[in-house]
Scaffold this active site. Sequence first.
Site, PDB file in Angstrom:
ATOM      1  N   HIS A  43       3.467  18.827  -3.698  1.00  0.00           N
ATOM      2  CA  HIS A  43       4.715  18.747  -2.930  1.00  0.00           C
ATOM      3  C   HIS A  43       5.820  19.464  -3.694  1.00  0.00           C
ATOM      4  O   HIS A  43       5.942  19.291  -4.897  1.00  0.00           O
ATOM      5  CB  HIS A  43       5.096  17.281  -2.722  1.00  0.00           C
ATOM      6  N   GLU A  75      -6.093   8.929   4.480  1.00  0.00           N
ATOM      7  CA  GLU A  75      -6.117   9.944   3.425  1.00  0.00           C
ATOM      8  C   GLU A  75      -7.467  10.010   2.726  1.00  0.00           C
ATOM      9  O   GLU A  75      -7.866  11.059   2.217  1.00  0.00           O
ATOM     10  CB  GLU A  75      -4.994   9.674   2.410  1.00  0.00           C
ATOM     11  N   GLY A 135       9.683  10.570   5.036  1.00  0.00           N
ATOM     12  CA  GLY A 135      10.198  11.558   5.976  1.00  0.00           C
ATOM     13  C   GLY A 135       9.882  11.299   7.432  1.00  0.00           C
ATOM     14  O   GLY A 135      10.762  11.328   8.280  1.00  0.00           O
ATOM     15  N   GLY A 136       8.613  11.034   7.752  1.00  0.00           N
ATOM     16  CA  GLY A 136       8.360  10.796   9.153  1.00  0.00           C
ATOM     17  C   GLY A 136       6.960  11.088   9.623  1.00  0.00           C
ATOM     18  O   GLY A 136       6.081  11.418   8.830  1.00  0.00           O
ATOM     19  N   GLU A 169      10.602  15.657   2.170  1.00  0.00           N
ATOM     20  CA  GLU A 169      10.769  16.964   2.804  1.00  0.00           C
ATOM     21  C   GLU A 169      11.915  16.934   3.818  1.00  0.00           C
ATOM     22  O   GLU A 169      12.494  17.964   4.149  1.00  0.00           O
ATOM     23  CB  GLU A 169       9.459  17.298   3.523  1.00  0.00           C
ATOM     24  N   ARG A 173       4.018  23.462   2.711  1.00  0.00           N
ATOM     25  CA  ARG A 173       4.188  22.978   1.339  1.00  0.00           C
ATOM     26  C   ARG A 173       3.474  23.816   0.307  1.00  0.00           C
ATOM     27  O   ARG A 173       3.996  24.041  -0.785  1.00  0.00           O
ATOM     28  CB  ARG A 173       3.642  21.563   1.255  1.00  0.00           C
ATOM     29  N   PHE A 220      10.633  19.578  10.133  1.00  0.00           N
ATOM     30  CA  PHE A 220       9.780  19.460   8.958  1.00  0.00           C
ATOM     31  C   PHE A 220       9.130  20.807   8.702  1.00  0.00           C
ATOM     32  O   PHE A 220       9.090  21.649   9.606  1.00  0.00           O
ATOM     33  CB  PHE A 220       8.693  18.396   9.213  1.00  0.00           C
ATOM     34  N   GLN A 275      -2.943  18.973  -2.338  1.00  0.00           N
ATOM     35  CA  GLN A 275      -1.601  19.462  -2.026  1.00  0.00           C
ATOM     36  C   GLN A 275      -0.584  19.107  -3.105  1.00  0.00           C
ATOM     37  O   GLN A 275      -0.605  17.994  -3.629  1.00  0.00           O
ATOM     38  CB  GLN A 275      -1.125  18.856  -0.703  1.00  0.00           C
ATOM     39  N   ARG A 312      -2.173  20.088   4.478  1.00  0.00           N
ATOM     40  CA  ARG A 312      -1.687  19.183   5.507  1.00  0.00           C
ATOM     41  C   ARG A 312      -0.207  19.412   5.722  1.00  0.00           C
ATOM     42  O   ARG A 312       0.538  19.637   4.782  1.00  0.00           O
ATOM     43  CB  ARG A 312      -1.916  17.753   5.057  1.00  0.00           C
ATOM     44  N   LEU A 363       8.784  11.230  -5.491  1.00  0.00           N
ATOM     45  CA  LEU A 363       9.055  12.168  -4.397  1.00  0.00           C
ATOM     46  C   LEU A 363      10.458  12.020  -3.828  1.00  0.00           C
ATOM     47  O   LEU A 363      10.924  10.915  -3.619  1.00  0.00           O
ATOM     48  CB  LEU A 363       8.061  11.921  -3.267  1.00  0.00           C
ATOM     49  N   HIS A 410       0.473  15.715  -4.590  1.00  0.00           N
ATOM     50  CA  HIS A 410       1.019  14.867  -3.529  1.00  0.00           C
ATOM     51  C   HIS A 410      -0.029  14.314  -2.562  1.00  0.00           C
ATOM     52  O   HIS A 410       0.056  13.176  -2.143  1.00  0.00           O
ATOM     53  CB  HIS A 410       2.045  15.668  -2.738  1.00  0.00           C
ATOM     54  N   SER A 456       0.856  -1.195   0.000  1.00  0.00           N
ATOM     55  CA  SER A 456       0.000   0.000   0.000  1.00  0.00           C
ATOM     56  C   SER A 456       0.884   1.234   0.000  1.00  0.00           C
ATOM     57  O   SER A 456       2.040   1.184   0.398  1.00  0.00           O
ATOM     58  CB  SER A 456      -0.866   0.040   1.257  1.00  0.00           C
ATOM     59  N   HIS A 457       0.279   2.338  -0.394  1.00  0.00           N
ATOM     60  CA  HIS A 457       1.132   3.494  -0.571  1.00  0.00           C
ATOM     61  C   HIS A 457       1.708   4.054   0.720  1.00  0.00           C
ATOM     62  O   HIS A 457       2.652   4.836   0.702  1.00  0.00           O
ATOM     63  CB  HIS A 457       0.404   4.580  -1.351  1.00  0.00           C
TER      64      HIS A 457
HETATM   65  C1  LIG Z   1       5.819   9.501  -1.880  1.00  0.00           C
HETATM   66  C2  LIG Z   1       5.056   9.858  -0.648  1.00  0.00           C
HETATM   67  C3  LIG Z   1       5.727  10.150   0.528  1.00  0.00           C
HETATM   68  C4  LIG Z   1       5.012  10.472   1.680  1.00  0.00           C
HETATM   69  N1  LIG Z   1       5.711  10.779   2.825  1.00  0.00           N
HETATM   70  C5  LIG Z   1       5.009  11.087   3.940  1.00  0.00           C
HETATM   71  C6  LIG Z   1       5.702  11.385   5.155  1.00  0.00           C
HETATM   72  O1  LIG Z   1       6.933  11.387   5.215  1.00  0.00           O
HETATM   73  N2  LIG Z   1       4.963  11.663   6.254  1.00  0.00           N
HETATM   74  C7  LIG Z   1       3.602  11.667   6.221  1.00  0.00           C
HETATM   75  O2  LIG Z   1       2.996  11.918   7.251  1.00  0.00           O
HETATM   76  N3  LIG Z   1       2.932  11.361   5.095  1.00  0.00           N
HETATM   77  C8  LIG Z   1       3.605  11.071   3.961  1.00  0.00           C
HETATM   78  N4  LIG Z   1       2.912  10.781   2.812  1.00  0.00           N
HETATM   79  C9  LIG Z   1       1.458  10.637   2.864  1.00  0.00           C
HETATM   80  C10 LIG Z   1       1.077   9.303   3.484  1.00  0.00           C
HETATM   81  O3  LIG Z   1       2.014   8.319   3.125  1.00  0.00           O
HETATM   82  C11 LIG Z   1      -0.287   8.820   3.040  1.00  0.00           C
HETATM   83  O4  LIG Z   1      -1.198   9.852   3.119  1.00  0.00           O
HETATM   84  C12 LIG Z   1      -0.777   7.703   3.940  1.00  0.00           C
HETATM   85  O5  LIG Z   1       0.186   6.701   4.065  1.00  0.00           O
HETATM   86  C13 LIG Z   1      -2.066   7.124   3.430  1.00  0.00           C
HETATM   87  O6  LIG Z   1      -2.380   5.965   4.177  1.00  0.00           O
HETATM   88  P1  LIG Z   1      -3.782   5.269   4.061  1.00  0.00           P
HETATM   89  O7  LIG Z   1      -3.756   4.131   5.000  1.00  0.00           O
HETATM   90  O8  LIG Z   1      -4.832   6.285   4.196  1.00  0.00           O
HETATM   91  O9  LIG Z   1      -3.846   4.753   2.547  1.00  0.00           O
HETATM   92  P2  LIG Z   1      -2.849   3.843   1.686  1.00  0.00           P
HETATM   93  O10 LIG Z   1      -1.632   3.456   2.403  1.00  0.00           O
HETATM   94  O11 LIG Z   1      -2.702   4.527   0.378  1.00  0.00           O
HETATM   95  O12 LIG Z   1      -3.672   2.527   1.489  1.00  0.00           O
HETATM   96  C14 LIG Z   1      -4.811   2.463   0.680  1.00  0.00           C
HETATM   97  C15 LIG Z   1      -5.288   1.032   0.658  1.00  0.00           C
HETATM   98  O13 LIG Z   1      -6.563   0.954   0.059  1.00  0.00           O
HETATM   99  C16 LIG Z   1      -6.620  -0.127  -0.827  1.00  0.00           C
HETATM  100  N5  LIG Z   1      -7.689   0.172  -1.779  1.00  0.00           N
HETATM  101  C17 LIG Z   1      -7.882   1.295  -2.508  1.00  0.00           C
HETATM  102  N6  LIG Z   1      -9.001   1.222  -3.211  1.00  0.00           N
HETATM  103  C18 LIG Z   1      -9.567   0.036  -2.932  1.00  0.00           C
HETATM  104  C19 LIG Z   1     -10.753  -0.622  -3.354  1.00  0.00           C
HETATM  105  N7  LIG Z   1     -11.617  -0.057  -4.199  1.00  0.00           N
HETATM  106  N8  LIG Z   1     -11.009  -1.851  -2.874  1.00  0.00           N
HETATM  107  C20 LIG Z   1     -10.155  -2.448  -2.010  1.00  0.00           C
HETATM  108  N9  LIG Z   1      -9.017  -1.860  -1.570  1.00  0.00           N
HETATM  109  C21 LIG Z   1      -8.735  -0.642  -2.023  1.00  0.00           C
HETATM  110  C22 LIG Z   1      -5.234  -0.236  -1.369  1.00  0.00           C
HETATM  111  O14 LIG Z   1      -4.967  -1.526  -1.853  1.00  0.00           O
HETATM  112  C23 LIG Z   1      -4.410   0.077  -0.128  1.00  0.00           C
HETATM  113  O15 LIG Z   1      -4.229  -1.091   0.637  1.00  0.00           O
HETATM  114  C24 LIG Z   1       3.615  10.482   1.654  1.00  0.00           C
HETATM  115  C25 LIG Z   1       2.940  10.188   0.475  1.00  0.00           C
HETATM  116  C26 LIG Z   1       3.649   9.922  -0.686  1.00  0.00           C
HETATM  117  C27 LIG Z   1       2.897   9.740  -1.952  1.00  0.00           C
END
Ligand SMILES: Cc1cc2nc3c(=O)[nH]c(=O)nc-3n(C[C@H](O)[C@H](O)[C@H](O)COP(=O)(O)OP(=O)(O)OC[C@H]3O[C@@H](n4cnc5c(N)ncnc54)[C@H](O)[C@@H]3O)c2cc1C
Lengths: 248, 661
Positions: B257, B394, B49-50, B270, B301, B141, B255, B405, B267, B369, B42-43
């Site tokens: 970045h 998110e 960064g942290g 930061e 940002r 940060f 947002q 954010r 990316l 971002h 997952s993303h």
């Molecule tokens: C490159 C990058 C660096 C970042 N660095 C930082 C940082 O240093 N500090 C910080 O605080 N934030 C950072 N962020 C932001 C942060 O990483 C994300 O906002 C956060 O991790 C999102 O987590 P989440 O659990 O909401 O979603 P995600 O981790 O994106 O997980 C989404 C999940 O939903 C599932 N999914 C989606 N649609 C469906 C569907 N229709 N059916 C079933 N499953 C589905 C996917 O498979 C996945 O498992 C960064 C973001 C990016 C892009």
Amino acid sequence: MNNTTSGSGLPPRHISFDILRYNPQDPATAPRMQTYRIEDADSMTLFIALNEIREHQDPTLQFDFVCRAGICGSCAMMVNGRPQLACRTLTRNLPDVTTLAPLPFFELIGDLSVNTGKWMRGMSERLQTWVHTLEPAPDLRKIEARMNPDLAEQIYELDRCVECGCCVAACGTAQMRQDFVGAVGFGQIARFRLDPRDVRNDEDYYALIGDDTGVFGCMSLLACHDVCPKSLPLQTQIAFLRRKMAVA
Amino acid sequence: MKTVVTDVLVIGGGLAGLRMAIAARSRGHEAIVLSLVPPKRSHSAAAQGGMQAALANVTRGMGDNEDVHFEDTVRGSDWGADQIVARMFVNTAPKAARELAAWGTPWSRVRGGEREVIINEERVTLAERVDAHGLIAQRDFGGTKKWRTCYVSDGTGHAMLFTVSAHAISLGIDVHERCEALALIHDGERCYGAVVRNLITGELTAYLSRATALATGGAGRLYRVTTNAVICEGMGHALALETGVAALGNMEAIQFHPTGIFPAGILVTEGCRGDGGLLRDVDGHRFMPDYEPEKKELASRDVVSRRMEEHIRAGHGVSSRFGPHLWLDITLLGRRHIEHNLREVKEICESFLGIDPAEQWIPVRPAQHYTMGGVRTRPTGESPWLRGLFAAGEAACWDLHGFNRLGGNSVAETVVAGMIVGEYIADFCDKAENRVPLPVTLGEEFVKREAARLEALLGHSGKENAFHLCAEMQEIMTHHVGIFRQADALQAGIGRLQRLLQRSRDIGLTSKTWGANADLVAAYRLRRMLKLAITIAHGACQRTESRGAHFREDFPRRNDQDWLKRTLAFWPDDDAVLPRLDYEALDVKQMELPPGWRGYGAKNYVEHPDTPARQAEVEAIRTQMSDSDRFAVQHALMPYADKLPSACEGKNERLEEPLEE
Ligand SMILES: Cc1cc2nc3c(=O)[nH]c(=O)nc-3n(C[C@H](O)[C@H](O)[C@H](O)COP(=O)(O)OP(=O)(O)OC[C@H]3O[C@@H](n4cnc5c(N)ncnc54)[C@H](O)[C@@H]3O)c2cc1C
């Protein structure tokens, strides 16, 4: 994206991809090689190339990408016989004809897509790759337990594994036994063994990996070490675990 | 027809989803997690960064506490945040960081004694307290007063996600991988689960649940240049929107970045600037101090991204055949620092640019971002319109981030919201009134409806291509709904997006297979993405002010008088081409921190009529209570403790603030 190689006046280079195609869901098909030709471009990676093929030539082609930045480990495949992360493979470093195949060992989903996730979950359950504590849940209001900063860095060093499956795909033992835990498994055991928060001792670990499906199955060919895209110190860790398990 | 029944269905296996599932499971409820990909991919894994949590362990973090974190967050949000939620968040973040520490996250740790760091181009010696040795370390940060960002080298998200996933596995929580929720099952009042498509076999299944939680992450792929993973397509946002009942909040708040590598948009964290890296232009000039003398590279940002684009427009960009860019210079940090603390950055530079960042500058330009907007919920995480539907991370808008954010607040939000919303989900499941029989027939009807839609798509021989329409949409969003926005361009963009939505009814698929079929997936997701794109553009067009990341060239001022309110978007029905917008006012009279200047960025804004009175009231309370401790003052200003589930209650201990028993 502009697709000539920068300004040299030479005609653009073309690359051919010979891709092993097979869809196990469709009993009517048999495995076959299929060739696609595309024009190379500056800073093109296999992520860009395969998507271009899918979007412009063949929408049925299956492959997996998620972060496309070398972070998540989704896109491991055999590139000219070597397991590696496709998203980090620049096409300018590939020969004019490149063969792509799915990782061996793992269940094939279709074409270049394999089910590493399922296997990794099984490995994790089998080796219990989580911190085992006897403590009741910690009081979260209180200051955290301390950890030596160097040790924390060492643990992270092993924690960097992205479970891409390259090490298992390259492994001689895994070719012969499906139940082998692979370098990824050893790496994780080494990680938890190092972690003072985990109360397990060497006997506990021995029970998990002290046989031919574990450290004693390893033939020390160490292809795993060479192919790890995260450059984890697999060679030293495996040697270390074998010594420890031999006396445990 | 297959039906799966569970107490809690969590859609999304990133940090937010897994943490909610753990909370529900720990309270004795069965939870199933769905994910498009293996959950550890997952993303969340990409966060480098942290995570912000006010632990005050490092010297530069001394004096930090919930109050400071709260103010940074609200200022960062440009007063768009729900201040109650921000309070709940800052009080829980230290607990979340400490919980992860107990579960195994290898947080980087404080080294007592002196060390050299780079601050504002100068080598500075910092002395870390000996009694802080071994506690969780924290870095600087953007947009924060204190060094508050806990980190694991620069693989923070990866390490957090592997920890939380390991914990979920230890509890035996089932994750159904490569499964996609296509529609929420609901009766207009309550949500009962989702129709789920197996991405390998194509099989449709009704998952029936008492509580359903969306944790599907962001929607970055609506834009051409984004730091987001390819699966961040806003599908959870669309699931809620397509119910026609649940609303999305503040979708126009997107947002950008400052440092996506150019042109790929990958990316670099930061943390590069936090650790002392600089932004330079075509002449090698460090330009940020010219615009932002106070925070320089470390303003929030939205501000840094705008300043960069402004500087490029003024002709100071470096030209390349993909267009202009600027430079990020981290060479001054030294090789050792880069190889230890910014290793992912080094790998990215080597693999995707072929450069060594210890020697060469990194080409960068702002890239999409983060999606501040999301499924609008109460502070409990539940949708006010659809009972039993929760959201976190998110994909949600309980509204921690308002219009911008802060870096490090997002991964913190995922685990904090996971803890809090997870508890509320468990409460929901515990209630007798919610233990009703699950509607099997309704589930079947929804499955049939989705099956019919897929069959129609497969059977139609149209002339449009989903991939190409998608690329067009991304282009429109980047050019018309990007960093700088104005009425004409937005209007034109909406028109073009609506035409794409029409054209998307005429997609012809090359591949007609029901199972794994990228063509089919692209087609059904595209329609949903277009609805979101239109929702974002429409919200942006209507909001005639600038706030946080939403910047209108034709309305450059923040306008609290008319716009201190949250956008709510409803999608009326499948034939609609525009959402219905509604607005929810923020109540200045309840705010602990009434609107003011952020401390960076533009200083002029139109005041809300209630602000002066509330400001005076706040000051009076502070003066009156000058002898009371900060908790009592906070409580007098804006009580929130009753909103926290008991598992998250309590003060947080710090070296400077021992807990009194
Ligand atoms: C490159 C990058 C660096 C970042 N660095 C930082 C940082 O240093 N500090 C910080 O605080 N934030 C950072 N962020 C932001 C942060 O990483 C994300 O906002 C956060 O991790 C999102 O987590 P989440 O659990 O909401 O979603 P995600 O981790 O994106 O997980 C989404 C999940 O939903 C599932 N999914 C989606 N649609 C469906 C569907 N229709 N059916 C079933 N499953 C589905 C996917 O498979 C996945 O498992 C960064 C973001 C990016 C892009």
